[in-house]
Scaffold this active site. Structure first.
Site, PDB file in Angstrom:
ATOM      1  N   TYR A 180     -12.649 -14.194  -8.360  1.00 52.52           N
ATOM      2  CA  TYR A 180     -13.527 -13.484  -7.995  1.00 52.52           C
ATOM      3  C   TYR A 180     -15.018 -14.239  -7.566  1.00 52.52           C
ATOM      4  CZ  TYR A 180      -9.969 -10.462  -7.755  1.00 52.52           C
ATOM      5  OH  TYR A 180      -8.299  -9.735  -7.668  1.00 52.52           O
ATOM      6  N   HIS A 205      -4.184  -1.531  -1.038  1.00 53.03           N
ATOM      7  CA  HIS A 205      -3.005  -1.858  -1.116  1.00 53.03           C
ATOM      8  C   HIS A 205      -2.257  -0.363  -1.384  1.00 53.03           C
ATOM      9  CE1 HIS A 205      -4.658  -5.672  -1.097  1.00 53.03           C
ATOM     10  NE2 HIS A 205      -4.442  -5.732  -2.653  1.00 53.03           N
ATOM     11  N   ASP A 224      -7.763   7.397   5.192  1.00 55.57           N
ATOM     12  CA  ASP A 224      -7.941   8.724   6.061  1.00 55.57           C
ATOM     13  C   ASP A 224      -9.068   9.109   5.874  1.00 55.57           C
ATOM     14  OD1 ASP A 224      -5.544   8.768   6.305  1.00 55.57           O
ATOM     15  OD2 ASP A 224      -4.954  11.142   5.413  1.00 55.57           O
ATOM     16  N   HIS A 232     -11.919  -9.312   1.170  1.00 54.80           N
ATOM     17  CA  HIS A 232     -11.549  -9.939  -0.080  1.00 54.80           C
ATOM     18  C   HIS A 232     -12.208 -10.741  -0.408  1.00 54.80           C
ATOM     19  CE1 HIS A 232      -9.143  -6.578   0.144  1.00 54.80           C
ATOM     20  NE2 HIS A 232      -8.840  -6.826   1.240  1.00 54.80           N
ATOM     21  N   ARG A 257       0.071  -7.526  -2.246  1.00 52.12           N
ATOM     22  CA  ARG A 257      -1.218  -7.612  -2.430  1.00 52.12           C
ATOM     23  C   ARG A 257      -1.524  -7.977  -0.517  1.00 52.12           C
ATOM     24  NH1 ARG A 257      -4.653  -7.812  -6.364  1.00 52.12           N
ATOM     25  NH2 ARG A 257      -3.508  -8.512  -9.100  1.00 52.12           N
TER      26      ARG A 257
HETATM   27  C1  DQA Z   1     -10.023  -7.631  -3.945  1.00 50.81           C
HETATM   28  C2  DQA Z   1      -8.900  -8.383  -3.775  1.00 50.81           C
HETATM   29  C3  DQA Z   1      -7.817  -6.634  -4.966  1.00 50.81           C
HETATM   30  O1  DQA Z   1      -6.139  -7.524  -4.023  1.00 50.81           O
HETATM   31  C4  DQA Z   1      -7.984  -6.503  -5.716  1.00 50.81           C
HETATM   32  O2  DQA Z   1      -7.396  -5.826  -6.477  1.00 50.81           O
HETATM   33  C5  DQA Z   1      -9.127  -6.348  -6.902  1.00 50.81           C
HETATM   34  C6  DQA Z   1     -10.333  -6.864  -5.334  1.00 50.81           C
HETATM   35  C7  DQA Z   1     -10.460  -9.079  -3.872  1.00 50.81           C
HETATM   36  O3  DQA Z   1     -12.005  -8.798  -3.176  1.00 50.81           O
HETATM   37  O4  DQA Z   1      -9.671 -10.570  -3.723  1.00 50.81           O
HETATM   38  O5  DQA Z   1      -9.654  -5.780  -6.837  1.00 50.81           O
HETATM   39  O6  DQA Z   1     -10.238  -6.750  -3.374  1.00 50.81           O
END
Ligand code: DQA
Length: 152
Positions: A27, A84, A91, A104, A115
Protein backbone atom coordinates in the site's frame (compact mmCIF):
# COMPACT_ATOMS: atom_id res chain seq x y z
CA UNK A 1 -9.69 26.46 -14.73
CA UNK A 2 -12.77 24.81 -13.44
CA UNK A 3 -15.63 23.63 -15.65
CA UNK A 4 -19.17 22.65 -14.80
CA UNK A 5 -19.71 18.96 -14.13
CA UNK A 6 -16.15 18.45 -12.94
CA UNK A 7 -16.64 17.34 -9.34
CA UNK A 8 -15.31 13.92 -8.43
CA UNK A 9 -16.06 12.25 -5.10
CA UNK A 10 -13.12 10.06 -4.06
CA UNK A 11 -14.31 7.45 -1.60
CA UNK A 12 -12.22 5.22 0.62
CA UNK A 13 -13.69 2.43 2.68
CA UNK A 14 -12.74 0.35 5.65
CA UNK A 15 -9.16 0.51 7.05
CA UNK A 16 -8.01 3.43 4.91
CA UNK A 17 -7.91 5.72 7.96
CA UNK A 18 -4.82 3.73 9.08
CA UNK A 19 -3.27 3.42 5.62
CA UNK A 20 0.21 4.38 6.90
CA UNK A 21 0.13 1.37 9.25
CA UNK A 22 -0.77 -1.17 6.57
CA UNK A 23 1.72 -3.33 4.64
CA UNK A 24 4.05 -0.87 2.96
CA UNK A 25 4.96 -3.30 0.19
CA UNK A 26 1.30 -3.46 -0.84
CA UNK A 27 0.00 0.00 0.00
CA UNK A 28 3.01 2.34 -0.16
CA UNK A 29 3.35 3.42 3.48
CA UNK A 30 1.65 6.80 3.01
CA UNK A 31 -1.13 8.20 5.14
CA UNK A 32 -4.59 8.72 3.67
CA UNK A 33 -4.08 12.52 3.89
CA UNK A 34 -0.89 12.23 1.84
CA UNK A 35 -2.66 10.06 -0.72
CA UNK A 36 -5.59 12.50 -0.88
CA UNK A 37 -3.20 15.43 -1.41
CA UNK A 38 -1.65 13.60 -4.35
CA UNK A 39 -5.08 12.75 -5.80
CA UNK A 40 -6.12 16.37 -5.42
CA UNK A 41 -3.01 17.45 -7.41
CA UNK A 42 -3.78 14.87 -10.11
CA UNK A 43 -7.32 16.24 -10.27
CA UNK A 44 -6.28 19.91 -10.65
CA UNK A 45 -3.92 18.92 -13.47
CA UNK A 46 -6.96 17.45 -15.21
CA UNK A 47 -9.37 20.32 -14.55
CA UNK A 48 -11.29 18.32 -11.94
CA UNK A 49 -12.32 19.14 -8.39
CA UNK A 50 -12.24 16.50 -5.68
CA UNK A 51 -14.17 15.87 -2.52
CA UNK A 52 -12.97 13.14 -0.21
CA UNK A 53 -14.76 10.75 2.10
CA UNK A 54 -13.62 7.82 4.23
CA UNK A 55 -15.41 5.72 6.81
CA UNK A 56 -15.07 2.34 8.49
CA UNK A 57 -18.86 2.03 8.67
CA UNK A 58 -20.55 0.26 5.77
CA UNK A 59 -23.84 2.03 6.57
CA UNK A 60 -22.20 5.47 6.49
CA UNK A 61 -20.53 4.58 3.20
CA UNK A 62 -23.91 3.64 1.71
CA UNK A 63 -25.50 6.84 3.08
CA UNK A 64 -22.74 8.94 1.52
CA UNK A 65 -23.42 7.26 -1.82
CA UNK A 66 -27.12 8.12 -1.40
CA UNK A 67 -26.13 11.81 -1.19
CA UNK A 68 -23.42 11.60 -3.87
CA UNK A 69 -25.55 12.80 -6.84
CA UNK A 70 -26.04 16.14 -5.02
CA UNK A 71 -22.33 16.45 -4.27
CA UNK A 72 -20.48 15.15 -7.30
CA UNK A 73 -20.57 14.36 -11.03
CA UNK A 74 -18.45 11.21 -10.87
CA UNK A 75 -16.97 8.77 -8.39
CA UNK A 76 -13.61 7.15 -7.71
CA UNK A 77 -14.18 4.25 -5.34
CA UNK A 78 -11.69 2.22 -3.34
CA UNK A 79 -13.94 0.36 -0.94
CA UNK A 80 -11.14 -1.83 0.45
CA UNK A 81 -12.31 -5.29 1.55
CA UNK A 82 -15.99 -4.34 1.01
CA UNK A 83 -15.16 -4.53 -2.71
CA UNK A 84 -15.09 -8.28 -2.45
CA UNK A 85 -18.39 -8.97 -0.72
CA UNK A 86 -20.63 -5.96 -0.04
CA UNK A 87 -23.57 -6.15 -2.41
CA UNK A 88 -25.13 -3.38 -0.31
CA UNK A 89 -22.36 -1.00 -1.36
CA UNK A 90 -22.68 -2.16 -4.98
CA UNK A 91 -26.42 -1.45 -4.90
CA UNK A 92 -25.76 2.01 -3.41
CA UNK A 93 -23.16 2.76 -6.09
CA UNK A 94 -25.58 1.70 -8.82
CA UNK A 95 -28.25 3.93 -7.29
CA UNK A 96 -26.05 7.03 -7.74
CA UNK A 97 -26.29 6.72 -11.53
CA UNK A 98 -22.88 8.45 -11.69
CA UNK A 99 -19.91 7.33 -13.79
CA UNK A 100 -17.47 5.54 -11.49
CA UNK A 101 -14.00 4.01 -11.62
CA UNK A 102 -12.79 1.40 -9.13
CA UNK A 103 -9.21 1.74 -7.87
CA UNK A 104 -6.99 -0.47 -5.72
CA UNK A 105 -3.48 0.46 -4.61
CA UNK A 106 -2.35 -3.17 -4.64
CA UNK A 107 -2.65 -5.66 -7.48
CA UNK A 108 -5.80 -7.48 -6.37
CA UNK A 109 -5.52 -9.88 -9.33
CA UNK A 110 -2.24 -11.35 -8.09
CA UNK A 111 -3.18 -11.81 -4.43
CA UNK A 112 -5.67 -14.25 -2.87
CA UNK A 113 -8.43 -15.60 -5.14
CA UNK A 114 -11.17 -13.88 -3.15
CA UNK A 115 -9.64 -10.48 -3.92
CA UNK A 116 -10.20 -11.04 -7.66
CA UNK A 117 -13.95 -10.87 -7.09
CA UNK A 118 -15.46 -7.38 -7.20
CA UNK A 119 -19.08 -6.52 -6.47
CA UNK A 120 -18.59 -3.50 -8.76
CA UNK A 121 -18.06 -5.65 -11.83
CA UNK A 122 -20.36 -4.32 -14.56
CA UNK A 123 -21.06 -1.08 -12.66
CA UNK A 124 -17.79 0.78 -13.19
CA UNK A 125 -16.16 2.25 -16.31
CA UNK A 126 -12.84 0.68 -15.34
CA UNK A 127 -11.05 -1.19 -12.57
CA UNK A 128 -7.47 -0.08 -11.98
CA UNK A 129 -5.29 -2.03 -9.58
CA UNK A 130 -1.65 -2.45 -8.67
CA UNK A 131 -0.50 1.01 -9.76
CA UNK A 132 -0.38 2.64 -6.33
CA UNK A 133 -1.31 6.32 -6.22
CA UNK A 134 -0.83 6.62 -10.01
CA UNK A 135 -3.93 4.45 -10.42
CA UNK A 136 -6.00 7.38 -9.19
CA UNK A 137 -4.50 9.57 -11.92
CA UNK A 138 -5.60 7.00 -14.49
CA UNK A 139 -9.07 6.85 -12.96
CA UNK A 140 -9.34 10.64 -13.14
CA UNK A 141 -8.21 10.56 -16.80
CA UNK A 142 -11.06 8.17 -17.60
CA UNK A 143 -13.59 10.31 -15.73
CA UNK A 144 -12.33 13.58 -17.27
CA UNK A 145 -12.85 12.01 -20.70
CA UNK A 146 -16.31 10.82 -19.70
CA UNK A 147 -17.27 14.23 -18.31
CA UNK A 148 -15.62 15.99 -21.28
CA UNK A 149 -13.70 18.23 -18.94
CA UNK A 150 -10.86 20.31 -20.29
CA UNK A 151 -8.45 22.27 -18.10
CA UNK A 152 -7.67 24.76 -20.81
C1 DQA B 1 -7.38 -2.56 -1.52
C2 DQA B 1 -7.38 -4.06 -1.86
C3 DQA B 1 -8.38 -4.81 -1.01
O1 DQA B 1 -8.35 -6.20 -1.32
C4 DQA B 1 -8.05 -4.65 0.46
O2 DQA B 1 -9.02 -5.29 1.26
C5 DQA B 1 -7.89 -3.22 0.86
C6 DQA B 1 -7.15 -2.34 -0.04
C7 DQA B 1 -6.28 -1.81 -2.29
O3 DQA B 1 -6.35 -0.58 -2.37
O4 DQA B 1 -5.34 -2.44 -2.77
O5 DQA B 1 -8.31 -2.80 1.93
O6 DQA B 1 -8.64 -2.02 -1.89
Amino acid sequence: MSSAHNRVAVLHGVNFDVLERRDQALYGGHSLSELERQISDFASERGLETIFFQTNSEGEFAEYLHRAPELADAIVINAGAWTHYSRAIADALELTGLPAVEVHLSDVESRQDWRRVSVFDGLVLAKISGKGADGYGEALDALARRLSVSDG
